[in-house]
Design an enzyme around this catalytic site. Structure first.
Site, PDB file in Angstrom:
ATOM      1  N   CYS A 101       0.868  -1.176   0.000  1.00 23.54           N
ATOM      2  CA  CYS A 101       0.000   0.000   0.000  1.00 23.54           C
ATOM      3  C   CYS A 101       0.906   1.228   0.000  1.00 23.54           C
ATOM      4  CB  CYS A 101      -1.012  -0.004   1.142  1.00 23.54           C
ATOM      5  SG  CYS A 101      -0.366   0.193   2.793  1.00 23.54           S
TER       6      CYS A 101
ATOM      7  N   CYS B  86      -2.126   1.237  -4.263  1.00 26.67           N
ATOM      8  CA  CYS B  86      -0.859   1.874  -4.630  1.00 26.67           C
ATOM      9  C   CYS B  86      -0.791   2.180  -6.120  1.00 26.67           C
ATOM     10  CB  CYS B  86       0.346   1.040  -4.187  1.00 26.67           C
ATOM     11  SG  CYS B  86       0.619  -0.466  -5.127  1.00 26.67           S
TER      12      CYS B  86
ATOM     13  N   CYS C 295       3.543  -0.319  -8.526  1.00 27.00           N
ATOM     14  CA  CYS C 295       4.017  -1.670  -8.256  1.00 27.00           C
ATOM     15  C   CYS C 295       4.483  -2.307  -9.565  1.00 27.00           C
ATOM     16  CB  CYS C 295       2.886  -2.487  -7.641  1.00 27.00           C
ATOM     17  SG  CYS C 295       3.424  -4.079  -7.017  1.00 27.00           S
TER      18      CYS C 295
END
Length: 139
Positions: free
Chosen positions: A16, A90, A94
Site C-alpha cells: 500500500c 498503490c 508496483c
C-alpha cells in the site's frame, strides 16, 4: 533432506502507499494465521514514518502485536521474490512481473482514523487473509 524441506513456501507481498495500516495488518494476520507456512512481506510505495497507532491498537485487540513494525519501501526485488502480490491502493507504482499472481484489494484507508473506524477494515482484511491461506495451502 526430505521433500517438505525442499518445497518452497508460497510467498506473499502486501503493498500500500504508506505501509502503515492495511498492508501491515494483512502481513501481521498472514504471519499469525499461517503458522509460518507462508513467507510474508509488506512494503509501501511511499512509506510513512511509523505504523498507524489505530491499526496497532486494533490488531492488539486480536492478540497480534504490531508495535515494533516499521514501514518499508517497496523494491523490485520484493516483487520478484513473491508468488502473490496484493496491492491496496498503490496504483501503478508496483512493478509487474510475468508469472506472478496479482490482486488488488479495495479497502478503506485507515490513515487518520480512530480505532473504532479501523476495526471493520481489520475484520475485512482478516476474512480475506483466511481465504488466501486456504487457497495457497490447498495448491
Amino acid at each position: 533432506m526430505s521433500i517438505t524441506e525442499t518445497t518452497k513456501k508460497p510467498s506473499v507481498l502486501f503493498v500500500c502507499v504508506h505501509n502503515a495500516g492495511r498492508s501491515q495488518m494483512a502481513a501481521a494476520y498472514l504471519t499469525s494465521l499461517s503458522d509460518g507456512a507462508i513467507e510474508v512481506r509488506s512494503d509501501g510505495s511511499a512509506p510513512a514514518d511509523s505504523v498507524n497507532p489505530a491499526a496497532v491498537a486494533a490488531m492488539a485487540e486480536e492478540g497480534i502485536d504490531m508495535s515494533t513494525e516499521i514501514p518499508k519501501v517497496l523494491t523490485t526485488d520484493a516483487v520478484r521474490e513473491s508468488d502473490v502480490v496484493i496491492t491496496m491502493g498503490c496504483g501503478d507504482s508496483c512493478p509487474i512481473f510475468p508469472g506472478k499472481r496479482y490482486e488488488d484489494w479495495e479497502l478503506e484507508d485507515p490513515a487518520g482514523q480512530g480505532v473504532d473506524s479501523v476495526r471493520p477494515i481489520r475484520d475485512d482484511i482478516k476474512a480475506r487473509i483466511q481465504t488466501l491461506i486456504a487457497e495457497l495451502l490447498a495448491s
